[in-house]
Design a protein around this motif. Structure first.
Motif, PDB file in Angstrom:
ATOM      1  N   PHE A  24       0.856  -1.148  -0.134  1.00  0.00           N
ATOM      2  CA  PHE A  24       0.011   0.000   0.014  1.00  0.00           C
ATOM      3  C   PHE A  24       0.831   1.185   0.055  1.00  0.00           C
ATOM      4  O   PHE A  24       0.688   2.372  -0.615  1.00  0.00           O
ATOM      5  N   ASP A  25       1.830   1.388   0.732  1.00  0.00           N
ATOM      6  CA  ASP A  25       2.765   2.460   0.846  1.00  0.00           C
ATOM      7  C   ASP A  25       3.496   2.759  -0.447  1.00  0.00           C
ATOM      8  O   ASP A  25       3.467   3.809  -0.991  1.00  0.00           O
ATOM      9  N   LYS A  26       3.875   1.555  -1.059  1.00  0.00           N
ATOM     10  CA  LYS A  26       4.766   1.788  -2.323  1.00  0.00           C
ATOM     11  C   LYS A  26       3.734   2.111  -3.407  1.00  0.00           C
ATOM     12  O   LYS A  26       4.098   3.068  -4.192  1.00  0.00           O
ATOM     13  N   THR A  27       2.514   1.725  -3.567  1.00  0.00           N
ATOM     14  CA  THR A  27       1.403   1.946  -4.321  1.00  0.00           C
ATOM     15  C   THR A  27       1.143   3.448  -4.208  1.00  0.00           C
ATOM     16  O   THR A  27       1.099   4.203  -5.095  1.00  0.00           O
ATOM     17  N   ALA A  28       0.944   3.919  -3.079  1.00  0.00           N
ATOM     18  CA  ALA A  28       0.400   5.544  -2.667  1.00  0.00           C
ATOM     19  C   ALA A  28       1.737   6.178  -3.090  1.00  0.00           C
ATOM     20  O   ALA A  28       1.328   7.417  -3.419  1.00  0.00           O
ATOM     21  N   ALA A  29       2.849   5.935  -2.776  1.00  0.00           N
ATOM     22  CA  ALA A  29       3.958   6.865  -3.120  1.00  0.00           C
ATOM     23  C   ALA A  29       4.081   7.029  -4.848  1.00  0.00           C
ATOM     24  O   ALA A  29       4.188   7.936  -5.158  1.00  0.00           O
ATOM     25  N   TRP A  30       4.057   5.776  -5.567  1.00  0.00           N
ATOM     26  CA  TRP A  30       3.762   5.676  -6.897  1.00  0.00           C
ATOM     27  C   TRP A  30       2.833   6.714  -7.365  1.00  0.00           C
ATOM     28  O   TRP A  30       3.114   7.637  -8.509  1.00  0.00           O
ATOM     29  N   VAL A  31       1.688   6.410  -6.900  1.00  0.00           N
ATOM     30  CA  VAL A  31       0.551   7.199  -7.623  1.00  0.00           C
ATOM     31  C   VAL A  31       0.708   8.799  -7.256  1.00  0.00           C
ATOM     32  O   VAL A  31       0.312   9.574  -7.866  1.00  0.00           O
ATOM     33  N   THR A  32       0.968   9.044  -5.899  1.00  0.00           N
ATOM     34  CA  THR A  32       1.152  10.564  -5.555  1.00  0.00           C
ATOM     35  C   THR A  32       2.199  11.151  -6.505  1.00  0.00           C
ATOM     36  O   THR A  32       2.061  12.273  -6.385  1.00  0.00           O
ATOM     37  N   GLN A  33       3.325  10.549  -6.741  1.00  0.00           N
ATOM     38  CA  GLN A  33       4.226  11.156  -7.484  1.00  0.00           C
ATOM     39  C   GLN A  33       3.850  11.277  -9.148  1.00  0.00           C
ATOM     40  O   GLN A  33       4.404  12.213  -9.908  1.00  0.00           O
ATOM     41  N   LEU A  34       2.906  10.752  -9.641  1.00  0.00           N
ATOM     42  CA  LEU A  34       2.153  10.978 -11.057  1.00  0.00           C
ATOM     43  C   LEU A  34       1.624  12.307 -11.035  1.00  0.00           C
ATOM     44  O   LEU A  34       0.967  12.802  -9.934  1.00  0.00           O
TER      45      LEU A  34
END
Length: 433
Positions: A24-34
């Protein structure tokens, strides 16, 4: 459930929860960087890919099968068993048989004469009419099939039996097709909802977690900036302390040498210079002892006035002092050792190298809620003589003003008229602690 099993379950659940949390943390970090337009493109591609995959996996194609019954008739026997009952369909009819023996068998005949039920014994022919009218015999019924055991046999004409069998098979096939079609529709709907829910979840994650991640990023940047400013402030304070500790040693040595010479030649003048030196040291030494980051304008003004009086004793008529310090501004907050640097620069680069000397002016005022302190001279000015200085003093003053007051503090250097230089320090007006 024993303890090893519970411990194993707890370990598995702990590892699973940790993996889900990291994912979840990795997905959230990836999405927020877009960026938002990249996220929109990703969402469109995801829904398009989901639609293609949905059509590939769950699309239903209707197959039309044309049956040709004009060919030769095939005699097929179809049998189905449900529990203790067996249903058999052939060209002679429908037979329902109980697999469990124990009760008498029955036989049901369906033909062009109607439906008849009989037991396991043969049924005699049915006759109609009276004795006087003569005996009329009914058309002979198809021969009854005598069954042994517990069963029911429904006799049909061959064509009807075949049609019923085909209809039953078609009905079973249609029911299976309907069930498969319903399953595909349900699966397709669930898959489409899953794709939409996935995209909406990423959108919500970007909206909710994006603000949090950006706030954390800004907090980290602010922390780094604050740490950098703190280090720069410490460096600046260290430089100020070094300047306070130095107190121009060569100036003190020259002054003491002048006092020693005047004691022999002009004792009253030597006593006056000694009093000026004591006043100067009395103003400077507290700065060295306290090592404060901010002081008041009155103390700084007293220090440079004592310094100028000492220089006046040495330069005599070559130096004229124009000193104006409003009494009400003595309590204003002011950084230490800045005025000392400005006065030293004015004397060293402007007046001392000028044969006839000149005038140095000190002014302090409040304008537009800002404290303005200026030091000006009518010496040689910019570029009139080769300077042996490095320019580090003024650069240090600029850096200290930026650290202490951000954009509200500034150092202004302008040419003075008719000659010389005017240097002004402008900071927010505040009272010293």
């Amino acid at each position: 459930m024993n303890n090893p099993t519970l411990q194993t379950i707890h370990t598995v659940l702990t590892k699973l929860s940790g993996w889900l949390s990291r994912t979840f943390d990795k997905t959230a970090a990836w999405v927020t960087q877009l960026s938002w337009w990249k996220f929109a493109i990703f969402a469109i591609l995801t829904m398009a890919g989901g639609g293609i995959l949905n059509d590939t996996l769950f699309s239903s194609e209707e197959v039309v099968v044309t049956k040709n019954n004009s060919g030769s008739k095939q005699h097929k026997v179809r049998s189905t068993t449900d529990g203790d009952t067996t249903v058999q369909i052939d060209d002679t009819g429908i037979r329902i048989r109980k697999n469990k023996p124990g009760s008498g068998g029955k036989e049901i005949e369906i033909d062009e004469h109607g439906i008849r039920e009989k037991n396991s014994t043969a049924t005699p022919p049915v006759t109609t009419g009276t004795a006087s009218e003569g005996m009329v015999t009914a058309p002979p019924a198809p021969p009854a099939v005598i069954q042994s055991g517990d069963d029911i046999h429904i006799k049909l004409p061959p064509d009807m039996a075949r049609e019923i069998g085909e209809d039953i098979n078609n009905a079973v096939a249609d029911a299976a097709d309907e069930e498969i079609s319903s399953y595909r529709k349900t699966s397709s709907k669930w898959f489409a909802n899953f794709v939409m829910l996935f995209v909406l979840s990423l959108f919500g994650m970007k909206v909710v977690m994006g603000g949090k991640v950006r706030a954390e990023e800004k907090a980290r940047e602010a922390g780094v900036a604050a740490e950098r400013e703190s280090l720069l402030r410490q460096v600046s304070e260290a430089k100020v302390q070094m300047m306070q500790a130095q107190v121009e040693p060569h100036f003190l040595f020259n002054t003491l040498a002048s006092v020693e010479h005047l004691i022999e030649t002009d004792p009253p003048r030597a006593a006056a210079m000694q009093r000026c030196l004591i006043s100067y040291l009395r103003a400077v030494l507290p700065q060295i002892r306290d090592q404060v980051a901010s002081t008041n304008l009155g103390r700084e003004a007293d220090m440079i006035r004592a310094y100028l009086e000492l220089l006046k004793m040495r330069m005599e008529e070559r130096l004229t002092i124009d000193y104006q310090m409003p009494e009400g501004l003595r309590t204003a907050a002011f950084p230490p050792m800045m005025l000392q640097s400005l006065v030293e620069n004015a004397i060293k680069h402007g007046l001392e190298c000028k044969a006839e000397g000149g005038t140095i002016r000190f002014r302090a005022e409040v304008a537009h809620k800002n404290l303005r302190v200026s030091v000006s001279d009518d010496g040689l000015g910019f570029g009139a003589s080769t300077s042996k200085g490095t320019g580090v003093g003024l650069q240090n003053i600029r850096e200290r003003l930026k650290l202490l007051y951000k954009d509200q503090g500034q150092l202004i250097i302008t040419p003075n008229q008719p000659s010389g230089v005017c240097v002004t320090i402008e900071i927010p007006y505040e009272l010293a602690d």
